[in-house]
Motif scaffolding. Structure first.
Motif, PDB file in Angstrom:
ATOM      1  N   PRO A   1       0.838  -1.210   0.000  1.00  0.00           N
ATOM      2  CA  PRO A   1       0.000   0.000   0.000  1.00  0.00           C
ATOM      3  C   PRO A   1       0.866   1.250   0.000  1.00  0.00           C
ATOM      4  O   PRO A   1       1.864   1.314   0.705  1.00  0.00           O
ATOM      5  CB  PRO A   1      -0.819  -0.134   1.288  1.00  0.00           C
ATOM      6  CG  PRO A   1      -0.024  -1.055   2.157  1.00  0.00           C
ATOM      7  CD  PRO A   1       0.661  -2.009   1.224  1.00  0.00           C
TER       8      PRO A   1
ATOM      9  N   TYR B   1      -1.948  -3.458   6.278  1.00  0.00           N
ATOM     10  CA  TYR B   1      -3.106  -3.078   5.476  1.00  0.00           C
ATOM     11  C   TYR B   1      -3.288  -3.997   4.270  1.00  0.00           C
ATOM     12  O   TYR B   1      -4.245  -3.834   3.514  1.00  0.00           O
ATOM     13  CB  TYR B   1      -2.973  -1.634   5.009  1.00  0.00           C
ATOM     14  CG  TYR B   1      -2.972  -0.631   6.137  1.00  0.00           C
ATOM     15  CD1 TYR B   1      -4.096  -0.455   6.945  1.00  0.00           C
ATOM     16  CD2 TYR B   1      -1.843   0.128   6.411  1.00  0.00           C
ATOM     17  CE1 TYR B   1      -4.085   0.459   7.986  1.00  0.00           C
ATOM     18  CE2 TYR B   1      -1.830   1.051   7.459  1.00  0.00           C
ATOM     19  CZ  TYR B   1      -2.963   1.204   8.238  1.00  0.00           C
ATOM     20  OH  TYR B   1      -2.953   2.102   9.265  1.00  0.00           O
TER      21      TYR B   1
ATOM     22  N   ILE C   1      -6.693   0.947  -1.544  1.00  0.00           N
ATOM     23  CA  ILE C   1      -6.804   1.672  -0.285  1.00  0.00           C
ATOM     24  C   ILE C   1      -5.999   2.954  -0.391  1.00  0.00           C
ATOM     25  O   ILE C   1      -5.224   3.145  -1.328  1.00  0.00           O
ATOM     26  CB  ILE C   1      -6.337   0.839   0.925  1.00  0.00           C
ATOM     27  CG1 ILE C   1      -4.862   0.450   0.779  1.00  0.00           C
ATOM     28  CG2 ILE C   1      -7.189  -0.396   1.102  1.00  0.00           C
ATOM     29  CD1 ILE C   1      -4.313  -0.237   2.015  1.00  0.00           C
TER      30      ILE C   1
ATOM     31  N   LEU D   1      -8.773   4.086   4.726  1.00  0.00           N
ATOM     32  CA  LEU D   1      -8.330   2.737   5.102  1.00  0.00           C
ATOM     33  C   LEU D   1      -9.283   1.655   4.616  1.00  0.00           C
ATOM     34  O   LEU D   1      -8.980   0.473   4.745  1.00  0.00           O
ATOM     35  CB  LEU D   1      -8.204   2.642   6.630  1.00  0.00           C
ATOM     36  CG  LEU D   1      -7.267   3.656   7.299  1.00  0.00           C
ATOM     37  CD1 LEU D   1      -7.246   3.431   8.800  1.00  0.00           C
ATOM     38  CD2 LEU D   1      -5.865   3.561   6.716  1.00  0.00           C
ATOM     39  N   LYS D   2     -10.411   2.032   4.063  1.00  0.00           N
ATOM     40  CA  LYS D   2     -11.403   1.055   3.634  1.00  0.00           C
ATOM     41  C   LYS D   2     -11.041   0.495   2.258  1.00  0.00           C
ATOM     42  O   LYS D   2     -10.885   1.242   1.296  1.00  0.00           O
ATOM     43  CB  LYS D   2     -12.787   1.710   3.571  1.00  0.00           C
ATOM     44  CG  LYS D   2     -13.894   0.749   3.161  1.00  0.00           C
ATOM     45  CD  LYS D   2     -15.225   1.465   3.092  1.00  0.00           C
ATOM     46  CE  LYS D   2     -16.329   0.510   2.637  1.00  0.00           C
ATOM     47  NZ  LYS D   2     -17.641   1.191   2.547  1.00  0.00           N
ATOM     48  N   PRO D   3     -10.892  -0.830   2.127  1.00  0.00           N
ATOM     49  CA  PRO D   3     -10.597  -1.412   0.804  1.00  0.00           C
ATOM     50  C   PRO D   3     -11.750  -1.174  -0.167  1.00  0.00           C
ATOM     51  O   PRO D   3     -12.921  -1.283   0.188  1.00  0.00           O
ATOM     52  CB  PRO D   3     -10.410  -2.899   1.108  1.00  0.00           C
ATOM     53  CG  PRO D   3     -10.147  -2.977   2.580  1.00  0.00           C
ATOM     54  CD  PRO D   3     -10.914  -1.841   3.186  1.00  0.00           C
ATOM     55  N   GLN D   4     -11.404  -0.845  -1.405  1.00  0.00           N
ATOM     56  CA  GLN D   4     -12.391  -0.613  -2.441  1.00  0.00           C
ATOM     57  C   GLN D   4     -11.974  -1.329  -3.720  1.00  0.00           C
ATOM     58  O   GLN D   4     -10.844  -1.779  -3.858  1.00  0.00           O
ATOM     59  CB  GLN D   4     -12.527   0.887  -2.737  1.00  0.00           C
ATOM     60  CG  GLN D   4     -12.870   1.748  -1.538  1.00  0.00           C
ATOM     61  CD  GLN D   4     -12.959   3.210  -1.911  1.00  0.00           C
ATOM     62  OE1 GLN D   4     -13.883   3.650  -2.582  1.00  0.00           O
ATOM     63  NE2 GLN D   4     -11.971   3.979  -1.488  1.00  0.00           N
TER      64      GLN D   4
END
Length: 267
Positions: free
Chosen positions: A81, A97, A132, A175-178
């Motif tokens: 990341p 992460y 992220i 921080l939210k995975p997309q």
């Protein structure tokens, strides 16, 4: 710490087809977390035969740049990341992460137009899962739409701490995975010359999107149209002189019609 290995084979089933299967393996450790990834990849080129070019005369043995090529590639790619600001030393985030992953695909063709002049066309599609640290600088839809009053006339508004909540929500969104995707078409005309003017003219039509609240929305820094013109020529005593022109389409912006539904001016 990173340990890597890369294996590749060159296969020629016949004189016209060249295949390059390969695989890359990486093991990463940042002092707290260890992550491993294996990335298989495959690319290929197919020779459709020589092309009769203006000013080329009668060809006997065609070189690689005198034939029409079809090409394609597909591969899996991983990387740690990355922080959205490329500052050396802090641009790579902790491995806790997870690794960013993407499946990249391309298909296209290369063909000569004249002696020293060639055309390269290719389409691409990249699927990114996860994404992220997706920096969002554009205003959310809620900030550009006028909301109804929530108090009666004469009542004094109270500080509800919404600003602090907005900052916390923005940080959690990073921080939210997309899921993400990028797709488009690239066209380039290139002139090669050791004694005269050389350079290229390229145009890219592309769209980079992220999945936001169940729908696909353009990334805040997406540029749909990109045009580049580069020209240079050699001078005596191993000097060269050149120039470049670039045009970029406007980036997305939020309006009352929706998030990132309009564009700013290009430049």
């Amino acid at each position: 710490y990173v340990g890597s290995i890369w294996l590749e084979a060159l296969l020629r089933p016949n004189d016209a087809l060249l295949l390059r299967p390969g695989i890359r393996g990486d093991v990463r450790y940042d002092g707290n977390t260890t992550l491993a990834a294996a990335d298989p990849r495959l690319s290929g080129r197919y020779n459709l035969g020589p092309v009769r070019m203006p000013l080329a005369g009668t060809m006997t043995t065609a070189r690689d740049d005198e034939v029409l090529w079809l090409k394609a590639a597909v591969g899996l790619y991983h990387q740690p990341p990355r922080f959205f600001i490329p500052v050396p030393g802090i641009d790579q985030m902790p491995l806790k992460y997870g690794l960013l992953s993407a499946i990249q695909t391309t298909i296209g063709a290369e063909m000569p137009l004249a002696v020293g002049l060639s055309l390269d066309v290719q389409a691409f599609y990249n699927h990114m899962d996860p994404v992220i640290f997706d920096l969002e600088v554009n205003a959310p839809l809620s900030s550009v739409r006028q909301s109804a009053p929530d108090r009666l006339p004469g009542q004094t508004p109270t500080d509800s701490g919404d600003q602090d909540n907005d900052v916390q929500a923005a940080f959690e969104a990073l921080l939210k995975p997309q899921n993400g995707r990028a797709y488009g078409l690239e066209v380039m005309i290139r002139r090669k010359s050791r004694t005269g003017v050389y350079g290229w003219l390229s145009y890219t039509l592309s769209l980079s999107e992220r999945q936001k609240e169940g729908v696909w929305a353009a990334f805040d820094f997406d540029r749909t149209h990109l045009l580049n013109l580069v020209a240079a020529m050699p001078l005596p005593r191993n000097w060269e002189i050149g120039a470049r022109f670039q045009y970029q389409h406007g980036k997305p912006t939020t309006t009352t019609a929706g998030y990132n539904t309009a564009r700013t001016d290009g430049f």
